[in-house]
Design a protein around this motif. Structure first.
Motif, PDB file in Angstrom:
ATOM      1  N   ARG A 113      11.605   1.407  -2.990  1.00 12.50           N
ATOM      2  CA  ARG A 113      11.665   1.588  -4.441  1.00 12.50           C
ATOM      3  C   ARG A 113      11.705   0.248  -5.158  1.00 12.50           C
ATOM      4  O   ARG A 113      11.010   0.040  -6.161  1.00 12.50           O
ATOM      5  N   ASP A 114      12.486  -0.669  -4.646  1.00  9.94           N
ATOM      6  CA  ASP A 114      12.592  -1.994  -5.276  1.00  9.94           C
ATOM      7  C   ASP A 114      11.248  -2.726  -5.246  1.00  9.94           C
ATOM      8  O   ASP A 114      10.841  -3.365  -6.229  1.00  9.94           O
ATOM      9  N   THR A 115      10.545  -2.630  -4.115  1.00  7.97           N
ATOM     10  CA  THR A 115       9.245  -3.285  -3.999  1.00  7.97           C
ATOM     11  C   THR A 115       8.237  -2.680  -4.983  1.00  7.97           C
ATOM     12  O   THR A 115       7.503  -3.402  -5.671  1.00  7.97           O
ATOM     13  N   LEU A 116       8.217  -1.337  -5.058  1.00  8.39           N
ATOM     14  CA  LEU A 116       7.304  -0.666  -5.988  1.00  8.39           C
ATOM     15  C   LEU A 116       7.617  -1.039  -7.433  1.00  8.39           C
ATOM     16  O   LEU A 116       6.702  -1.281  -8.238  1.00  8.39           O
ATOM     17  N   ASN A 117       8.887  -1.064  -7.776  1.00  8.34           N
ATOM     18  CA  ASN A 117       9.270  -1.413  -9.144  1.00  8.34           C
ATOM     19  C   ASN A 117       8.864  -2.842  -9.492  1.00  8.34           C
ATOM     20  O   ASN A 117       8.390  -3.119 -10.603  1.00  8.34           O
ATOM     21  N   THR A 118       9.004  -3.747  -8.538  1.00  4.18           N
ATOM     22  CA  THR A 118       8.616  -5.147  -8.769  1.00  4.18           C
ATOM     23  C   THR A 118       7.123  -5.261  -9.025  1.00  4.18           C
ATOM     24  O   THR A 118       6.683  -5.927  -9.974  1.00  4.18           O
ATOM     25  N   HIS A 119       6.321  -4.580  -8.183  1.00  5.65           N
ATOM     26  CA  HIS A 119       4.869  -4.644  -8.351  1.00  5.65           C
ATOM     27  C   HIS A 119       4.431  -3.958  -9.654  1.00  5.65           C
ATOM     28  O   HIS A 119       3.494  -4.414 -10.314  1.00  5.65           O
ATOM     29  N   THR A 120       5.108  -2.879 -10.007  1.00  6.00           N
ATOM     30  CA  THR A 120       4.781  -2.185 -11.259  1.00  6.00           C
ATOM     31  C   THR A 120       5.019  -3.086 -12.461  1.00  6.00           C
ATOM     32  O   THR A 120       4.200  -3.160 -13.380  1.00  6.00           O
ATOM     33  N   LYS A 121       6.138  -3.792 -12.464  1.00  2.00           N
ATOM     34  CA  LYS A 121       6.437  -4.723 -13.556  1.00  2.00           C
ATOM     35  C   LYS A 121       5.396  -5.840 -13.626  1.00  2.00           C
ATOM     36  O   LYS A 121       4.976  -6.251 -14.710  1.00  2.00           O
ATOM     37  N   THR A 122       4.971  -6.334 -12.461  1.00  2.00           N
ATOM     38  CA  THR A 122       3.960  -7.395 -12.433  1.00  2.00           C
ATOM     39  C   THR A 122       2.637  -6.915 -13.017  1.00  2.00           C
ATOM     40  O   THR A 122       2.007  -7.607 -13.819  1.00  2.00           O
ATOM     41  N   ILE A 123       2.221  -5.709 -12.626  1.00  4.51           N
ATOM     42  CA  ILE A 123       0.953  -5.156 -13.130  1.00  4.51           C
ATOM     43  C   ILE A 123       1.024  -4.929 -14.629  1.00  4.51           C
ATOM     44  O   ILE A 123       0.083  -5.243 -15.373  1.00  4.51           O
ATOM     45  N   ARG A 124       2.142  -4.406 -15.106  1.00  3.89           N
ATOM     46  CA  ARG A 124       2.295  -4.181 -16.547  1.00  3.89           C
ATOM     47  C   ARG A 124       2.271  -5.498 -17.309  1.00  3.89           C
ATOM     48  O   ARG A 124       1.664  -5.597 -18.384  1.00  3.89           O
ATOM     49  N   SER A 125       2.915  -6.505 -16.747  1.00  2.74           N
ATOM     50  CA  SER A 125       2.923  -7.820 -17.396  1.00  2.74           C
ATOM     51  C   SER A 125       1.514  -8.396 -17.474  1.00  2.74           C
ATOM     52  O   SER A 125       1.105  -8.914 -18.520  1.00  2.74           O
ATOM     53  N   GLN A 126       0.765  -8.280 -16.377  1.00  2.01           N
ATOM     54  CA  GLN A 126      -0.600  -8.788 -16.380  1.00  2.01           C
ATOM     55  C   GLN A 126      -1.483  -8.006 -17.342  1.00  2.01           C
ATOM     56  O   GLN A 126      -2.353  -8.581 -18.006  1.00  2.01           O
TER      57      GLN A 126
END
Length: 315
Positions: A63-76
């Motif tokens: 869950r932590d890994t998915l949340n981190t990648h989701t935040k990165t994609i949204r930021s980009q």
């Protein structure tokens, strides 16, 4: 019946009885094994169905890994939207003005665009295609077009003209010898999206030049390429008012033809002297000039560019 026959009958009956009992015992054993296999298969099937239909809860690390990648994609994605905002605003401003002012696509728009480019060409000495016949690659009937103002046609036609005029301005600003040809048309698409691509062909003649030690000097071709990538420009209205705009250009093809160049010299020779005019000092031809050519040499440049028009519904 004799006693011996009775004994034989009794013996045979006993044998058959034992055989039947053994057969029944064997059948019962086999049936029990079959039932056990059926029960096991049924249990395995039930377990498999349970596994395939269940929703497994991910571990905390997952869950932590998915949340981190989701935040990165949204930021980009937000950065990309911010980068595109300047381009979409240009298109929306054209649309807004056309609708709010009931602005027609009028021959005066083309006249204003030609006046704009003529003034620049007079400053740089660039030769343009013949006067009133030059429509920046748009069809000649644009001289007479008078389209009704609506969200489907007028804003796009205004964008076509402004995008093509902006590209022509890049060539003239860079000091090209001549702007030779332009051609524009929308790119066919089967999808109704939030943007439309505009195919533009652009040809010009420029001094080829070599790169001297002066770091401030940039060749005409390089200046044009840099300007296309940056996309800075203006929106020019029919009354020749100007406001800032930014255009989304994508270079799809580039071809450069050169003339009057030195033959291939490999390895390149030491600097040598050319025959100068009588009484004049001979000119030194450096290795850099041998590689890239002389300043007076010209190159004919053909480019294919796509300009992107974002509709008023684009986010």
């Amino acid at each position: 019946m004799s006693i011996f026959e009775n004994k034989r009958a009794v013996a045979l009956t006993g044998v058959f009885t034992l055989g039947f009992a053994g057969l029944m015992a064997w059948g019962f054993t086999q049936n029990s094994a079959a039932e056990a296999l059926i029960k096991e298969a049924t249990a395995n099937e039930s377990t498999l169905r349970s596994i395939t239909s269940s929703s497994l809860t991910p571990k905390k690390e997952t869950r932590d890994t998915l949340n981190t990648h989701t935040k990165t994609i949204r930021s980009q994605a937000n950065v990309l939207k911010a980068d595109l905002r300047a381009y979409t605003d240009t298109c929306k401003n054209i649309t807004k003005d056309a609708i709010s002012k009931e602005l027609l696509f009028h021959p005066d728009h083309l006249k204003a665009a030609r006046n704009w480019i003529n003034k620049k060409a007079a400053e740089t000495g660039t030769t343009l295609p013949a006067g009133e016949g030059f429509t920046f690659g748009l069809d000649r009937n644009y001289n007479e077009r008078n389209d009704a103002a609506n969200a489907d046609t007028t804003p796009f036609l205004l964008y076509q003209l402004n995008a093509a005029r902006t590209l022509a301005g890049y060539v003239v600003n860079a000091g090209a010898v001549s702007l030779d040809r332009m051609y524009c048309e929308p790119v066919p698409s089967e999808e109704d999206g939030e943007y439309t691509r505009l195919h533009i062909e652009l040809s010009f003649t420029a001094k080829r030049g070599y790169i001297p030690s002066d770091a401030d000097h940039t060749s005409t071709i390089t200046q044009v390429l840099n300007a296309i990538v940056e996309g800075n420009g203006e929106i020019v209205s029919r009354n020749e008012e100007k406001k800032d705009g930014k255009y989304f250009f994508n270079i799809k093809g580039l071809n450069v033809n050169t003339n009057n160049t030195y033959g291939t010299v490999d390895p390149y020779t030491e600097p040598f002297q050319t025959a100068g005019a009588e009484g004049a000092e001979a000119e030194a031809i450096s290795i850099a000039q041998q590689k890239a050519g002389l300043e007076e040499e010209t190159a004919y440049v053909n480019m294919i560019i796509e300009a992107v028009y974002f509709s008023q519904n684009a986010n």
